[in-house]
Design a protein around this motif. Structure first.
Motif, PDB file in Angstrom:
ATOM      1  N   GLY A  70       1.165   1.550   6.875  1.00 35.15           N
ATOM      2  CA  GLY A  70       2.156   2.097   5.959  1.00 35.15           C
ATOM      3  C   GLY A  70       3.448   2.562   6.588  1.00 35.15           C
ATOM      4  O   GLY A  70       4.226   3.260   5.947  1.00 35.15           O
ATOM      5  N   HIS A  99      -6.803  -1.644   3.215  1.00 34.53           N
ATOM      6  CA  HIS A  99      -5.808  -1.029   2.344  1.00 34.53           C
ATOM      7  C   HIS A  99      -6.165   0.437   2.157  1.00 34.53           C
ATOM      8  O   HIS A  99      -7.286   0.862   2.444  1.00 34.53           O
ATOM      9  CB  HIS A  99      -5.690  -1.760   0.997  1.00 34.53           C
ATOM     10  CG  HIS A  99      -6.731  -1.436  -0.016  1.00 34.53           C
ATOM     11  ND1 HIS A  99      -8.049  -1.881   0.075  1.00 34.53           N
ATOM     12  CD2 HIS A  99      -6.675  -0.724  -1.181  1.00 34.53           C
ATOM     13  CE1 HIS A  99      -8.737  -1.469  -0.970  1.00 34.53           C
ATOM     14  NE2 HIS A  99      -7.933  -0.758  -1.746  1.00 34.53           N
ATOM     15  N   TRP A 110      -0.713   6.429  -4.930  1.00 34.15           N
ATOM     16  CA  TRP A 110       0.035   5.482  -4.111  1.00 34.15           C
ATOM     17  C   TRP A 110      -0.940   4.640  -3.288  1.00 34.15           C
ATOM     18  O   TRP A 110      -1.939   5.155  -2.787  1.00 34.15           O
ATOM     19  CB  TRP A 110       0.979   6.229  -3.173  1.00 34.15           C
ATOM     20  CG  TRP A 110       1.953   7.124  -3.886  1.00 34.15           C
ATOM     21  CD1 TRP A 110       1.667   8.300  -4.539  1.00 34.15           C
ATOM     22  CD2 TRP A 110       3.355   6.915  -4.047  1.00 34.15           C
ATOM     23  NE1 TRP A 110       2.801   8.826  -5.095  1.00 34.15           N
ATOM     24  CE2 TRP A 110       3.861   8.003  -4.808  1.00 34.15           C
ATOM     25  CE3 TRP A 110       4.236   5.923  -3.619  1.00 34.15           C
ATOM     26  CZ2 TRP A 110       5.206   8.114  -5.142  1.00 34.15           C
ATOM     27  CZ3 TRP A 110       5.577   6.038  -3.940  1.00 34.15           C
ATOM     28  CH2 TRP A 110       6.052   7.122  -4.701  1.00 34.15           C
ATOM     29  N   TRP A 112      -1.246   1.017  -0.385  1.00 33.69           N
ATOM     30  CA  TRP A 112      -0.546   0.118   0.520  1.00 33.69           C
ATOM     31  C   TRP A 112      -1.544  -0.637   1.381  1.00 33.69           C
ATOM     32  O   TRP A 112      -2.712  -0.280   1.465  1.00 33.69           O
ATOM     33  CB  TRP A 112       0.453   0.876   1.388  1.00 33.69           C
ATOM     34  CG  TRP A 112      -0.121   1.897   2.331  1.00 33.69           C
ATOM     35  CD1 TRP A 112      -0.380   1.733   3.658  1.00 33.69           C
ATOM     36  CD2 TRP A 112      -0.520   3.242   2.015  1.00 33.69           C
ATOM     37  NE1 TRP A 112      -0.913   2.883   4.185  1.00 33.69           N
ATOM     38  CE2 TRP A 112      -0.991   3.823   3.202  1.00 33.69           C
ATOM     39  CE3 TRP A 112      -0.516   3.999   0.835  1.00 33.69           C
ATOM     40  CZ2 TRP A 112      -1.478   5.136   3.249  1.00 33.69           C
ATOM     41  CZ3 TRP A 112      -0.994   5.314   0.881  1.00 33.69           C
ATOM     42  CH2 TRP A 112      -1.454   5.872   2.073  1.00 33.69           C
ATOM     43  N   LEU A 120      -4.190  -3.055  -4.704  1.00 31.69           N
ATOM     44  CA  LEU A 120      -3.199  -1.974  -4.651  1.00 31.69           C
ATOM     45  C   LEU A 120      -2.817  -1.479  -6.042  1.00 31.69           C
ATOM     46  O   LEU A 120      -2.226  -0.402  -6.169  1.00 31.69           O
ATOM     47  CB  LEU A 120      -1.936  -2.419  -3.911  1.00 31.69           C
ATOM     48  CG  LEU A 120      -2.121  -2.865  -2.450  1.00 31.69           C
ATOM     49  CD1 LEU A 120      -0.765  -3.052  -1.796  1.00 31.69           C
ATOM     50  CD2 LEU A 120      -2.977  -1.877  -1.661  1.00 31.69           C
ATOM     51  N   ARG A 128       1.632  -4.677   0.936  1.00 30.93           N
ATOM     52  CA  ARG A 128       2.712  -3.697   1.100  1.00 30.93           C
ATOM     53  C   ARG A 128       2.548  -2.951   2.424  1.00 30.93           C
ATOM     54  O   ARG A 128       1.442  -2.519   2.751  1.00 30.93           O
ATOM     55  CB  ARG A 128       2.689  -2.682  -0.047  1.00 30.93           C
ATOM     56  CG  ARG A 128       2.640  -3.297  -1.434  1.00 30.93           C
ATOM     57  CD  ARG A 128       3.948  -3.982  -1.809  1.00 30.93           C
ATOM     58  NE  ARG A 128       3.911  -4.482  -3.185  1.00 30.93           N
ATOM     59  CZ  ARG A 128       4.919  -5.078  -3.790  1.00 30.93           C
ATOM     60  NH1 ARG A 128       6.067  -5.244  -3.146  1.00 30.93           N
ATOM     61  NH2 ARG A 128       4.810  -5.517  -5.033  1.00 30.93           N
ATOM     62  N   ASN A 129       3.658  -2.799   3.160  1.00 24.39           N
ATOM     63  CA  ASN A 129       3.574  -2.068   4.427  1.00 24.39           C
ATOM     64  C   ASN A 129       4.128  -0.653   4.333  1.00 24.39           C
ATOM     65  O   ASN A 129       4.311   0.019   5.342  1.00 24.39           O
ATOM     66  CB  ASN A 129       4.257  -2.842   5.560  1.00 24.39           C
ATOM     67  CG  ASN A 129       5.724  -3.133   5.295  1.00 24.39           C
ATOM     68  OD1 ASN A 129       6.341  -2.517   4.426  1.00 24.39           O
ATOM     69  ND2 ASN A 129       6.280  -4.085   6.040  1.00 24.39           N
ATOM     70  N   PRO A 131       3.732   2.862   1.322  1.00 24.10           N
ATOM     71  CA  PRO A 131       3.064   3.276   0.079  1.00 24.10           C
ATOM     72  C   PRO A 131       3.876   2.875  -1.154  1.00 24.10           C
ATOM     73  O   PRO A 131       5.095   3.078  -1.204  1.00 24.10           O
ATOM     74  CB  PRO A 131       2.978   4.799   0.228  1.00 24.10           C
ATOM     75  CG  PRO A 131       2.933   5.022   1.709  1.00 24.10           C
ATOM     76  CD  PRO A 131       3.868   3.991   2.268  1.00 24.10           C
TER      77      PRO A 131
END
Length: 387
Positions: A70, A99, A110, A112, A120, A128-129, A131
């Motif tokens: 994240g 994740h 949230w 990520w 997610l 997603r890298n 949040p």
């Protein structure tokens, strides 16, 4: 990966933010099944770890596949904790295989990391890298992240799941293969907590009942079958279940009388006894002082009322913390400390919080998931400082 919820849901709506703050800061364990859940402030994924210290900041370290740390990157493993953003309102965290999902004190949720099956909950299958917020709701109470699915309970007692559903692990029936946004599970409004295994899910209700669904080909639903259930099915008739935690293909739970129960696959001793797989809950020993349990991949750890910590099951990476790599078919004590809380997380490595809010980790460290600046495996707990 386990939780508890509220004795009186109406009262919890008013105090849920305060409870999350107090529990997260002090590392306190919530009382019986009807009370608000102890918010986990440390969680272990397959090769990474995330934690929330007393100041409400968020830190992650270890392997960074699919951006699971994240921090905005996707390439570099981190063998020391890296802070995620600058927010100081994080309340709880739960790590899946690759994740994570976390709640904030404002009740927002949230997630990520890997998003191949929509785990997610942001309406996409894009990893997603950093949040990303899940919807706009501000009443999320607790969340559990698995391999490819996620479930969460809101303060109104509703239960929601999303992600992969091949085995019925979302509890919404067999119609969808996966869901990219939260879908409500049945119409009940008294869900208290939820825990996700590899392809099964279990949850408690405020009346002390326990329900499971998804894959049960190794008996991991505890309902006496070796097949599947795509909607919640009650586990026995007991109304004294306190908390529950799901591992890869097994689950363990405690009751309000302090007893500990496990069921499902037992190839490594993860049921806490030298028995075959179990399709219904089997009591672990005779102790009546268990306060909570946390299941990992094929291992589990549980605390007792005297503050001692006990682990069992697969120990190939020293994740049981007993100084060996020997699998254990019965709970084995971790050192001599008497200050462990129920805030313990494990996979092939383990981390736990003590009453003084100190963080300790041990086990596999190939990706730097112990956060000690090395990639050296540890067979006993070593303290880690954040910030």
């Amino acid at each position: 990966m386990s939780d508890k919820h509220n004795r009186r849901r109406r009262a919890a709506r008013a105090v849920i933010g305060l409870v999350a703050l107090v529990v997260g800061v002090l590392g306190l364990a919530a009382p019986a099944s009807a009370a608000p859940p102890a918010a986990p402030t440390v969680s272990a994924g397959y090769g990474h770890t995330c934690a929330i210290p007393a100041n409400g900041s968020l830190w992650c370290w270890g392997g960074n596949f699919s951006g699971v740390l994240g921090d905005g990157s996707t390439v570099s493993n981190r063998n020391s904790p890296v802070r995620i953003g600058d927010a100081t309102t994080w309340a709880s965290i739960d790590a899946g295989t690759v994740h994570n999902c976390a709640t904030r004190t404002d009740g927002s949720l949230w997630c990520w990391g890997s998003n191949f099956r929509g785990q997610l909950g942001d309406g996409s299958t894009t990893s997603r890298n950093v949040p990303v917020r899940v919807g706009t709701a501000t009443n999320w109470a607790n969340v559990s992240a698995a391999d490819s699915h996620t479930c969460a309970v809101r303060t109104d007692g509703t239960l929601w799941c999303w992600g992969f559903n091949r085995s019925g692990q979302l509890g919404t029936g067999p119609a969808s293969y996966y869901e990219t946004a939260p879908v409500r599970v049945d119409t009940a409004t008294n869900w208290a907590s939820v825990t996700t295994g590899f392809a099964h899910t279990c949850a408690t209700r405020t009346d002390g009942t326990l329900w499971c669904w998804g894959d049960s080909t190794r008996g991991q639903l505890g309902v006496g079958i070796l097949s599947y259930r795509a909607t919640p099915t009650q586990v026995g008739t007991a109304t004294t279940w306190q908390d529950v935690s799901a591992g890869y293909a097994f689950a363990c739970a405690t009751r309000t009388d302090g007893t500990l129960w496990c069921w499902g696959e037992n190839g490594y001793g993860q049921l806490g006894a030298n028995i075959t797989y179990q399709t219904t809950p089997a009591q672990v020993g005779t102790a009546t002082t268990w306060t909570g349990v946390n299941a990992g991949d094929n291992s589990a750890c549980a605390a007792r009322t005297d503050g001692s910590l006990w682990c069992w099951g697969n120990n190939m990476a020293a994740q049981l913390g007993d100084g060996t790599t020997v699998n254990r078919y019965a709970p084995t004590r971790v050192g001599t400390a008497t200050t462990w809380t129920n805030d313990v997380a494990m996979n092939y490595h383990s981390c736990g919080v003590r009453a003084d809010r100190s963080l300790w980790c041990w086990g596999n460290n190939d990706n730097g998931q112990l956060g000690d600046g090395t990639t050296t495996q540890r067979s006993a707990p070593a303290q880690l400082t954040l910030g």
